[in-house]
Design a protein around this motif. Structure first.
Motif, short mmCIF file in Angstrom:
data_model
loop_
_atom_site.label_atom_id
_atom_site.label_comp_id
_atom_site.label_asym_id
_atom_site.label_seq_id
_atom_site.Cartn_x
_atom_site.Cartn_y
_atom_site.Cartn_z
N GLN A 780 0.92 -1.19 -0.06
CA GLN A 780 -0.07 0.22 -0.02
C GLN A 780 0.71 1.32 -0.09
N THR A 781 2.09 1.25 0.14
CA THR A 781 3.08 2.31 0.40
C THR A 781 3.48 2.49 -0.99
N ASP A 782 4.67 3.69 -1.01
CA ASP A 782 5.18 3.93 -2.32
C ASP A 782 6.57 3.51 -1.99
N LEU A 783 6.86 2.77 -1.36
CA LEU A 783 8.26 2.06 -0.97
C LEU A 783 8.77 1.68 -2.56
N ILE A 841 1.41 6.65 1.57
CA ILE A 841 0.49 5.87 1.19
C ILE A 841 0.55 6.08 -0.19
N ASP A 842 0.51 5.26 -1.24
CA ASP A 842 0.36 5.18 -2.62
C ASP A 842 -0.97 5.40 -2.97
N ARG A 843 -1.36 6.48 -3.10
CA ARG A 843 -2.94 6.79 -3.75
C ARG A 843 -3.05 6.65 -4.92
N LYS A 849 -3.45 -1.15 -7.73
CA LYS A 849 -3.01 -2.27 -7.02
C LYS A 849 -3.97 -3.25 -6.49
N ALA A 850 -5.06 -2.65 -5.91
CA ALA A 850 -6.20 -3.41 -5.48
C ALA A 850 -6.64 -4.37 -6.68
N GLU A 1221 9.97 8.33 6.24
CA GLU A 1221 8.64 7.94 6.83
C GLU A 1221 7.73 6.86 5.92
N LEU A 1222 7.08 6.19 6.37
CA LEU A 1222 6.69 5.12 5.61
C LEU A 1222 4.99 5.30 5.47
N LEU A 1223 4.28 5.76 6.30
CA LEU A 1223 2.92 5.84 6.45
C LEU A 1223 2.28 6.82 7.09
N GLU A 1224 1.02 7.36 6.41
CA GLU A 1224 0.31 8.10 7.48
C GLU A 1224 0.09 7.88 8.63
N ILE A 1225 -0.03 8.82 9.53
CA ILE A 1225 -0.46 8.70 10.77
C ILE A 1225 -1.91 9.33 11.12
N ASP A 1226 -2.92 8.42 10.92
CA ASP A 1226 -4.18 8.91 10.97
C ASP A 1226 -4.38 9.45 12.44
N ASP A 1227 -5.62 10.22 12.58
CA ASP A 1227 -5.95 10.52 13.92
C ASP A 1227 -6.61 9.46 14.74
#
Length: 2026
Positions: A780-783, A841-843, A849-850, A1221-1227
């Motif tokens: 799910q990431t853009d790594l 996140i790779d939006r 991808k899905a 950084e690898l990923l969003e940090i959601d609330d």
């Protein structure tokens, strides 16, 4: 020089004549002719040797040499005569004369050659086949002397070729090789082919070396004489050829150090060699030699240090090192030709045993035997009758033959079953009888290759002889076989095939007896994996429901220590490490034997004789050298410094090579978390990782891409850290990323072990959080770039197929697809769409991808088993609706339809489930918008029940409509398509405009109509489908809709007109069908007729047929019920999706946080650098050592040990920020977890927010600390605390787990339970006043202690707040924590009480008393230390002089709450002296001392008057009165005194605002400080601190701090001391301590105690009232709300200080002053006071058989017990003991005299206990090991290795340890004594001697250390400061040491036992130091004790081997086993 080597001709041979065989004739003795001839030859040898010395010329000398040569060749017995007549000395002396011989003419050169030839001929024949002569030559002459004799006197090349040839001849004992170099072709330039051909022609003679030292001499002489430009290719190539001929030659030359010599040459001069060919051959020679390892540690160190210098890598040296690291040869016996091992069985029992037997061995065959010369691998031969009982032989074709007397024909295997050039494990198992199976079996490499049934041999009576090697009948011949053997075991019972396989997997380097309690430790990663595959990979036959085979159980039990036989069953155990000189021969015999390591005794006295040409190679491969130098950390350091890809490849290769076959290095790598360190290093060097590096890494993991069939994960720990580090591999180039993702397919689909890899590796080892979950997270990431999407999908699919389980695969996949197939915005509005600024996140490619993953899922589900598992795990019908979504793409729709088809085909009840969920109605609403060719194909496949593979075929006449429910959605899609086309046509006015969308819609719409027409024609079931009302309704509705829109009355013809015509045609076909129901036909005809009418003529449609729009989808009123259900379902789909999306966001957030914490934890892994950078490491740092005070506390909480600041060694300090950084940090507040939509219990009406998912997602609020817990531990209590260290008060967490206590600085727990960084925490969380956030190290690790390490605790106050807790540990450390409130402290107290009570109850050590830091009265239950009865006991002991003044003051300080952990409450001690000017300190004068009746502020009349005036004036104005505005103790005072001692230097600067004070205000002079405190009027009233009596280091500026310049311009350095201290801080401390213990102080101390802690604490008359705020209760910080006021109050406490808590209410009683004041009351004599009164006991108190090595004090029986050699009794557990020194190098633990554990390959050389649980051991392989004894009530005690410490370069010979001081001292053969920190198991410092250090001792009271070598005795302080040394005479060899340890003793006593049976009592002092000079300490002898001569010993006095002081008694033990005591009179 060589003539001086000659000895007088009166030799040992003359003195002891050999006996002669004579005959007696008529009373006279007549010699036999043989004797006469022998005597004649002896005389010839004697005369010629003598004549050779005085021969007048060269010709005469040559003649004499010829005569010697002839005699030696005729009679081999003359060789011994020649050597004993100093023949070798004479020969070398003669050779040395040739150095000056003229060789300029041909004649002189010929003479020189003849002379040299005959000399070497004599030397060859004298050394040939004579071990005795070889030994004598090496001892009396030596090869180095021979080399010097051959070295030319002038730099001339004349005759050198002859010299090289003679040395070559000597090497092989073959004089035909003398012309080898002379006859070589003369070449020019770089033409090497003729020389190579010349060498090949001589290959038959260049075979096995006889005198390998000659090759060493050849090489060294060549490189010394010839310059690099003149170097001979032929010499180097010849030596290289010799080395490569056989591994025997390799081992010989390597053991002699040729590798080191060649390496030195290569590293220094290889670039100067004349030709490239010469360079290459020298480098090849070096690589060949290094294949056998590195023989010495010095050479290994040089090799590695040459690779890495100043952090720069030498690529050439690294390449050589890589070649050396690949070699994994075991030590071995080499058998050449006629050679054998013969071993008698001395057990006195018959062979074979009635139970059967097993023989196992490792062999390596170079050359098969000839047909008539079988090679005996093992044979047992009886003596009466003389016959073979059993014989296992290797035959000429590599086949095995086994014969016994009872066998009619020998058991014969296939040819070449034993292959040449490889190590082979051969096993013979013979059962007595087996009814159903053969009873004699042969195994090769663990697998049975031949078996048969035979009568068991009849046991033959003893004696039996075991035979290995050449057949005895062939020993006099010359058999051609050449082979080697590593180890050999004969076991008196038959082993199962599984145990044979296990023995094979242990490998040829295993030398034990299979008795280790943890045998699995000896398995390499590959061997362990192979065994696991054997045990669990083949699941065909199970013995139980557990799925474990019988064989697996056998192996598992064996690996856990139950191998099925014990040591008594081992009849034979031979290894190369058992070789020793024959004890029955003299030292010059050169005869060696092999010890049989069988049985339980250290040595059973049975040895194997080596006959013939047997060479023993004891190899040290590079992996072993690495283990001894620093372990895998060495290779990690090389990798860290690599800057090129090739270097990185070699560095990685070295690392994995030294790990692959070394179980010790494997353990070490895991112990230091080396794979995680490597992962971090590789991230930083990702740009260097190429294909070669990648292959090295993955081959080490078990994955060889060139052989995918054999791929399996062999190293699970490394695979977790490296193989599953998705972040690491995202940093490499795209090609490697592709290969990386493909490795999952290799492992799980291509490998022959794919099932094992899946079930026992991926699924079992990496199930948390799961490999697939991690892969989905990364997906799910853009790594990774978009180009890798399909590779990632393939990998995820492979992982899914390999472990298709509900929780680890199915749910994660479905959750991801449900969340990612449809963007959140299309559902219900939600704050979940908010994105963080840290989002990666790779939006962009999320939908793509899905979709690709959905396609992969459908592919997986096409296999029925996967589909069935999914259906059983989750409600598949609901999943279809969830995946479909409200606005699916064509790809999604088509794939959902295909899953639907699979479901309907597979499960009979699925159709009904779909209908109940309104699936078809939902499909009719959703399908039209996504219709395209893909959907078209899938829809009609579903309709007809076709498989995907048949979807493109033409509809046949037998096509059957399987699922007519699909027709309404198709009609809806057709209606949608036609309506859209009609609308576009109307908007364009009938004109056909070019439009791609319109064309596509037309195409797909036309395809539906054509499909309908064709199906109607071809399929009967299709036609019948229109009899269903629902289907007919859809067709009629379609026509009506189009009619209402005027589709059929368009004025202009266009493309849509053709479609409408085809639709009308289809409707007519349906209407014409005779099978159609009349009412349906009538309705359809009506609709058709309406198509010809104009739209305006049509009546308005009834309300039931009007259209409604629901979510953009239109349906007919006739389908209103279905529409309402669809509407409801679609609405719930959106709700479900929101649930899934929120949960997936939370899961991603959690995985991100876990990954972030893991990366931070990895960045903190820097301790491994200490192993390679400390002073004695491979690459020591050149920085100046920095020291700080250690927190370890000695007796009475004394802190004086310094520790190195190892942080300075850690170059790669981690940072707090991540590189990416690898990923969003959601609330977190936006994440709502509700019940999953696929739960069968899901309520379709309401989704409650507090329901939980079935696969519950727990938000781990402790993730920041969980990774720092001990494995298996669980957090139970977490409290915020402030840890107090000096003036620092750092916030942190106090954690109690189930097994350990943790304190982690820098983290706090917020109000919601989340662990956060202290800097990020809300202010209200940090509730502890005085807490400082500065200097919080982000890389600090949690401090931890096991509950068993707890010793006690005390409640404490901090800043007058009663919320603190001080905890004491057995490791001499303590911890002071401040809690926010009493409730938190009480919660921890309650838990600690329970823990310690439980620990004491469970531990068998409960009988022992765990000491308080101060009082020896506190039990293990953790009583608080300031109980009143304990103070009373201490007071009585002080009065009776049982404890010193210092000890008593320490106890009072402790009881009053004073602690060294808190500078505001530091222990307070009195000024006791006022004489700081005299040259000599006179303690008998009262005027020397300070007046202890008054406080410091009132010592003079002036100051007293000033204090009284101040008190009076304050009283007058109504203010609280006090005498002094300052205090006698405060944090500033303590820091002021300790300014030179880190960390107090930092504390002082903190208190001063960041800088040191003005120079004139610093502590620079003791006298000045006293005068300031006692006389000045500035208000200074300070007392002292304990360091004035214990720690000299605080007086010295050893850290070179810049303290400023004084008024005189001098730099401030050390403290100026009084004259009587003689400029020596150590002397000052010693005298100051004596003053404290003096009579004057003892008499007056009670009055001072009354001032500080007693009845005079606030006495006005004594001028002893201090500022009110300094007393407890004056300030209540908890009641202050104003932050500024709170900070000011804290500052006041720091500045004013705190008065100790009052303890005594009445005047303190005096001390009893009768008798000897330095001794306890009632004790008349002491050793320090009356050494002359000591006398020896009349007889031994106790005796042992084998000598005494140490003395143990049993506290229970109050007896001293002697311990024999290589054994120790466990302290406090007299029934337990450890022993070592066995042939298998094992360490053994005994309990109640029963063996309970064997630890093999421990290599102990010495050991000691520091307490009842920790054993410190020195090893013969240069290391220091720490072992722990683990006890439980349910099992026997067990030893476990805790730490390895490296620093010595030779074997460790002595060790001592002190638990109070947390100190270990070891002495080694390398001439060093090393101090180690016991708590951290780290190197501290080195003490150097000139000779090996063999004895050491630690004074547990003072921490002083004594070390002794053969020529020097030294004593140092605990910090390595030299005190005194004593040079020992040659006659004075000290063999044991012991300190007299008495806390009240003021004179140190060191007892030293000697080899002459005497004991010397010595002290040390500076009394002889001249005035005005710095103190010089010297040893002085107090008394020499001489052991009494015992009857039966004659004049011999045994060596004193052990000493021990117990109180005022000295115990001694000697080598004869006797123990005496030396006592004083009563």
């Amino acid at each position: 020089m060589f003539s001086s080597l000659l000895t007088p001709l009166k030799t040992a041979f003359e003195e002891v004549r050999s006996p002669r065989v004579s005959t007696v004739i008529q009373g006279t003795v007549e010699e036999s002719p043989e004797d006469f001839a022998h005597d004649v030859r002896v005389e010839i040898i004697r005369r010629t040797v003598e004549d050779l010395k005085v021969a007048p010329n060269i010709a005469a000398q040559i003649e004499e040499l010829h005569q010697i040569d002839t005699v030696l060749r005729e009679d081999a017995s003359m060789k011994q005569v020649f050597s004993e007549l100093d023949g070798f000395l004479v020969l070398v002396s003669v050779l040395s004369t040739l150095r000056e011989m003229d060789r300029s003419s041909a004649e002189s050169l010929s003479t020189w050659r003849e002379y040299m030839r005959v000399c070497f001929s004599v030397l060859c024949v004298a050394l040939s086949s004579s071990p005795r002569n070889q030994t004598i030559f090496e001892k009396t002459v030596g090869w180095e002397t021979l080399k010097q004799a051959l070295h030319p006197a002038s730099p001339s090349n004349v005759g050198l070729a002859s010299l090289w040839g003679l040395l070559l001849s000597l090497a092989f004992n073959d004089m035909k090789l003398e012309s080898f170099f002379v006859d070589a072709p003369d070449i020019s330039n770089d033409q090497t082919a003729p020389l190579d051909s010349h060498i090949r022609h001589s290959h038959e003679r260049l075979t096995s070396l006889k005198n390998p030292n000659a090759v060493i001499a050849l090489f060294e002489l060549h490189v010394e004489i010839m310059s690099p430009r003149q170097a001979s290719y032929l010499v180097f190539r010849t030596i290289e050829r010799i080395v490569s001929i056989s591994h025997r030659n390799q081992a010989m030359l390597n053991a002699l150090g040729l590798g080191g010599s060649v390496f030195d040459y290569v590293s220094k001069k290889v670039q100067l060699l004349p030709t490239e060919s010469t360079k290459l051959v020298v480098q090849k020679l070096l690589r060949r030699l290094l294949e056998m390892g590195v023989p010495t540690l010095d050479q290994a160190r040089a090799l590695f240090q040459n690779v890495l210098r100043n952090s720069a890598v030498d690529s050439d040296a690294l390449t050589l090192l890589r070649s050396a690291s690949r070699a994994k040869w075991p030590s071995f016996f080499s058998f050449n030709h006629a050679s054998a091992l013969i071993l008698p069985d001395t057990r006195g029992k018959a062979f074979p045993p009635l139970a059967g037997f097993t023989y196992m061995t490792w062999i390596y065959v170079d050359r098969y035997p000839l047909p008539d010369e079988p090679m005996i691998i093992f044979g047992a031969r009886s003596s009466s009758p003389s016959r073979w009982i059993v014989k296992l032989s290797l035959l000429s074709e590599g086949d095995l033959e086994c014969a016994t007397p009872s066998m009619q024909e020998p058991l014969l295997t296939n040819a070449e079953i034993v292959r040449k050039g490889r190590w082979t494990h051969v096993t013979l198992v013979h059962y007595p009888s087996r009814s159903s199976s053969p009873n004699i079996c042969l195994y090769v490499d663990g697998h049975e290759i031949q078996s048969e049934s035979s009568v068991f041999p009849k046991p033959s009576p003893p004696p039996t002889t075991y035979h290995i090697g050449c057949d005895p009948s062939l020993l006099d011949f010359f058999p051609q076989s050449k082979w080697s053997m590593a180890t050999s075991h004969l076991i008196g019972c038959p082993l199962s095939s599984d145990l044979v396989l296990l023995a094979h997997h242990l490998g040829p380097r295993y030398i034990g007896n299979f008795q280790d309690a943890a045998l699995y430790r000896f398995l390499t990663y590959e061997a362990s994996t192979s065994l696991n595959i054997h045990m669990f990979g083949n699941q065909s036959s199970f013995s139980s429901k557990s799925g474990i085979t019988d064989g697996a159980k056998v192996i598992s039990k064996a690996l856990a220590g139950d191998v099925g036989f014990n040591e008594d069953d081992i009849l034979l155990s031979l290894s190369p490490y058992g070789v020793k000189n024959d004890p029955d021969e003299d030292e010059n015999s050169g005869v060696q034997v092999v010890t049989n390591a069988s049985g339980v005794q250290r040595s059973n006295g049975v040895v194997a004789s080596m006959l013939g040409d047997v060479y023993v190679a004891q190899l040290k491969c590079l992996d072993d050298s690495v283990r001894r130098m620093g372990g895998p950390a060495i290779a990690l350091k090389i990798i860290q410094c690599c800057t090129t890809s090739s270097d990185l490849e070699n560095g990685l290769g070295i690392l994995f090579d030294v790990i692959r076959t070394s179980w010790q290095n494997s353990e070490d790598m895991e112990r230091l978390r080396g794979y995680d360190v490597l992962s971090s290093l590789l991230r930083a060097k990702s740009s260097l990782i190429n294909q070669a590096c990648f292959e090295v890494i993955f081959e080490s993991l078990g994955i060889n891409f060139s052989n995918p069939r054999g791929a399996t994960i062999v190293n699970t720990v490394a695979y977790r850290a490296l193989g599953l580090d998705f972040h690491l591999w995202s940093l490499v180039n795209p090609d490697l990323q592709t290969v990386y993702w493909s490795h999952f397919e290799v492992l799980l689909e291509q490998s022959n072990f794919k099932r094992f890899n899946s079930k026992h590796r991926i699924a079992r080892k990496f199930n948390s959080p799961g490999v697939l979950r991690q892969a989905l997270f990364v997906y799910q990431t853009d790594l990774y770039p978009p180009e890798q999407i399909h590779r990632m999908v393939d990998a995820i699919a492979v992982l899914a197929r390999s472990n298709w389980s509900t929780d680890t695969t199915i749910k994660p996949l479905i959750s991801y697809l449900a969340a990612r197939l449809h963007s959140p915005e299309t559902g219900l509005s939600s704050p979940l769409s908010l994105r963080s600024h840290l989002s990666h996140i790779d939006r962009v490619h999320a939908h793509e991808k899905a979709e690709q993953l959905l396609v992969a899922l459908v592919s997986i589900l096409s296999t029925e088993t996967f589909l069935a598992k999914l259906n059983a795990s989750l409600p598949l019908s609901r999943i279809l609706i969830l995946l479909l979504g409200p606005n699916p793409s064509p790809v999604v729709t088509s794939q959902v339809l295909r899953i639907t088809a699979l479901q309907l085909r597979t499960f009979s009840n699925s159709s009904r489930k779909l209908e109940l969920l309104n699936f078809w109605s939902v499909l009719k609403v959703i399908l039209p918008e996504s219709w395209d060719p893909l959907v078209h194909s899938a829809a009609f496949d579903l309709l007809l029940g076709r498989t995907e593979s048949a979807s493109n075929s033409q509809i046949s006449t037998d096509a059957v409509v399987k699922y007519p429910q699909m027709l309404p959605p198709i009609f809806a899609s057709l209606e949608h398509g036609l309506t859209k086309l009609l609308e576009r046509s109307m908007l364009s006015g009938g004109l056909e405009l070019p439009n791609a969308t319109s064309a596509a819609s037309e195409t797909v719409t036309e395809a539906i109509i054509e499909e309908f027409v064709n199906m109607h024609t071809a399929s009967r079931t299709f036609r019948e489908a229109f009899s269903f009302k629902l289907v007919m309704t859809e067709l009629v509705s379609l026509l009506q809709t189009l009619t209402s829109k005027g589709a059929f009355t368009l004025q202009e013809r266009n493309s849509i007109s053709g479609l409408l015509d085809r639709l009308i045609h289809f409707a007519n076909l349906v209407c014409a069908d005779d099978s159609l129901d009349f009412s349906h036909k009538q309705e359809l005809e009506s609709a058709l007729q309406a198509t010809h009418l104009p739209p305006t003529s049509l009546s308005p449609a009834p309300a039931s047929t009007r259209r409604r729009s629901i979510l953009g989808v239109s349906v007919s009123d006739r389908r209103s019920i279905s529409e309402r259900n669809a509407q409801k379902t679609l609405y719930k789909v959106a709700t479900w999706r929101a649930v899934v999306i929120s949960t997936e966001k939370q899961r991603r957030r959690k995985m991100y946080q876990d990954m972030r914490e893991e990366l931070r934890a990895l960045q903190r892994l820097t301790q491994w650098l200490v192993l390679v950078h400390h002073e004695r490491s491979l690459w020591p740092q050149n920085t100046t050592a920095l020291w700080r005070l250690d927190e370890a506390e000695g007796p009475y909480r004394v802190r004086k040990k310094l520790e190195p600041e190892i942080d300075k060694l850690l170059e790669n300090k981690a940072t707090d920020s991540l590189t990416r950084e690898l990923l969003e940090i959601d609330d977190a507040n936006s994440v709502v977890v509700v019940q999953a939509p696929w739960d069968e219990s899901y309520n379709f009406d309401v989704a409650e927010e507090d329901d939980k998912w079935e696969d519950e997602l727990i938000d781990d609020k402790h993730r920041k600390i969980r990774h720092e817990l001990e494995p298996g531990d669980v957090i139970e209590v977490v409290k915020n605390v402030a840890r107090i260290v000096g003036v620092d008060s750092s916030p942190g967490l106090f954690i109690l787990g189930r097994t350990h206590l943790y304190v982690r600085d820098g983290l706090v727990e917020s109000a919601d339970g989340e662990v956060v960084d202290a800097r990020d925490a809300p202010k209200d969380v940090l509730q502890v006043p005085g807490t400082l956030l500065a200097d919080l190290d982000p890389n600090i690790r949690a401090r931890r202690w096991s509950f068993e390490a707890l010793a006690g605790f005390s409640t404490r106050t901090h800043l007058f707040r009663d919320v603190s807790l001080e905890i004491y540990f057995r490791d001499s450390r303590s911890l002071l924590c401040v809690f926010p409130n009493k409730l938190d402290r009480q919660a921890v107290l309650s838990k600690l009480q329970k823990v310690m009570t439980k620990t004491a109850a469970e531990s068998s050590a409960a009988t022992a008393t765990f000491r308080s830091p101060l009082l020896n009265l506190v039990s293990a239950t953790g009583r608080i230390y300031q109980n009143r009865p304990e103070i009373d006991v201490a007071q009585r002991r002080w009065q009776a002089r049982e404890i010193s003044n210092f000890a008593y003051l320490s106890i009072i300080n402790q009881a009053s709450g004073r602690t060294p952990n808190d500078l505001t409450q530091y222990p307070v001690f009195p000024w006791i002296l006022k004489d700081y000017t005299s040259n000599t300190l006179d303690l008998s004068k009262p005027e020397t001392f300070r007046d202890l009746n008054w406080p410091m502020g009132a010592l003079t009349e002036v100051r007293r008057a000033s204090a009284e005036a101040r008190y009076s004036s304050l009283t007058d104005i109504g203010e609280p009165p006090f005498h002094y505005g300052t205090h006698f103790s405060s944090s500033m005072i303590t820091s002021h005194f300790l300014i030179r001692l880190p960390p107090f230097s930092k504390h002082f600067k903190v208190l001063q605002g960041g800088d040191f004070d003005l120079p004139e205000r610093l502590f620079v002079d003791v006298q000045r400080a006293y005068e300031s405190a006692a006389q000045d009027s500035r208000g200074d009233v300070r007392e002292l601190i304990p360091e004035f009596f214990t720690c000299p280091e605080f007086l010295e500026n050893f850290s070179d701090l810049e303290l400023g310049v004084n008024a005189g311009g001098e730099q401030i350095q050390d403290v100026k001391l009084p004259p009587w201290a003689k400029r020596d801080a150590l002397l000052f401390i010693a005298l100051h301590r004596q003053a404290l213990e003096s009579e004057y102080v003892s008499r007056n101390l009670p009055t001072w105690i009354d001032l500080i802690w007693g009845c005079r604490q606030k006495d006005v008359a004594s001028c002893n009232v201090y500022h009110p705020l300094s007393y407890e209760g004056a300030i209540d910080l908890d009641s202050i709300d104003d932050p500024l006021q709170l900070a000011a109050s804290v500052g006041i406490i720091h500045n004013f200080g705190q008065t100790p808590r009052k303890i005594f209410s009445s005047p303190h009683p005096p001390r009893y002053m009768d008798g000897e004041l330095s001794l306890p009351l009632g004790t008349a004599y002491g050793i320090a006071e009356h050494p002359h009164l000591l006398f020896q006991s009349n007889q031994p108190i106790k005796s042992t058989q084998n000598g005494v090595s140490s003395l143990y004090v049993d506290l229970l029986s109050e007896k001293v017990i002697p311990c024999g050699p290589d054994s120790l009794i466990v302290p406090n557990f007299a029934h337990e003991s450890v022993e070592w020194g066995f042939q298998d190098q094992s360490l053994r633990l005994f309990a109640d005299k029963k063996l309970v554990q064997i630890v093999e390959s421990a290599y102990l050389s010495c050991a000691c206990f520091c307490d009842s649980e920790v054993l410190i051991a020195g090893t013969s392989d240069n290391m220091v090991t720490v072992w722990r004894i683990h006890r439980s009530s349910s099992s026997s005690p067990k030893l476990k290795l805790s730490h390895l410490m490296r620093g010595h370069e030779s074997a460790v010979q002595c060790v001592d340890a002190s638990r109070p001081w947390s100190l270990i001292v070891t002495g080694s053969d390398d001439g060093t004594a090393i101090f180690w920190d016991l708590n951290r198991a780290q190197y501290v410092r080195t003490i150097r001697h000139d000779r090996p250090v063999h004895s050491c001792a630690i004074n547990s009271i003072t921490g002083d250390v004594a070390t002794c070598s053969i020529d020097r005795l030294s004593i140092h302080t605990i910090n390595g400061r030299h005190i005194a040394s004593l040079r020992l005479g040659a006659h004075e060899r000290i063999t044991s040491l012991a300190f007299h340890e008495r806390e009240t003793s003021l004179v140190g006593i060191l007892a030293a036992g000697s080899a002459d049976g005497s004991i010397s009592l010595r002290t040390w002092n500076p009394n002889d130091t001249p005035l005005e000079e710095k103190a010089k300490w010297k040893f002085s002898t107090v008394r020499n004790l001489k052991m009494r001569k015992e009857p039966g010993l004659g004049m011999w006095l045994p060596t004193v081997t052990a000493l021990k002081f117990v109180g005022e008694i000295l115990y001694s033990g000697d080598e004869s086993g006797r123990m005496f005591n030396w006592t004083l009179p009563d």
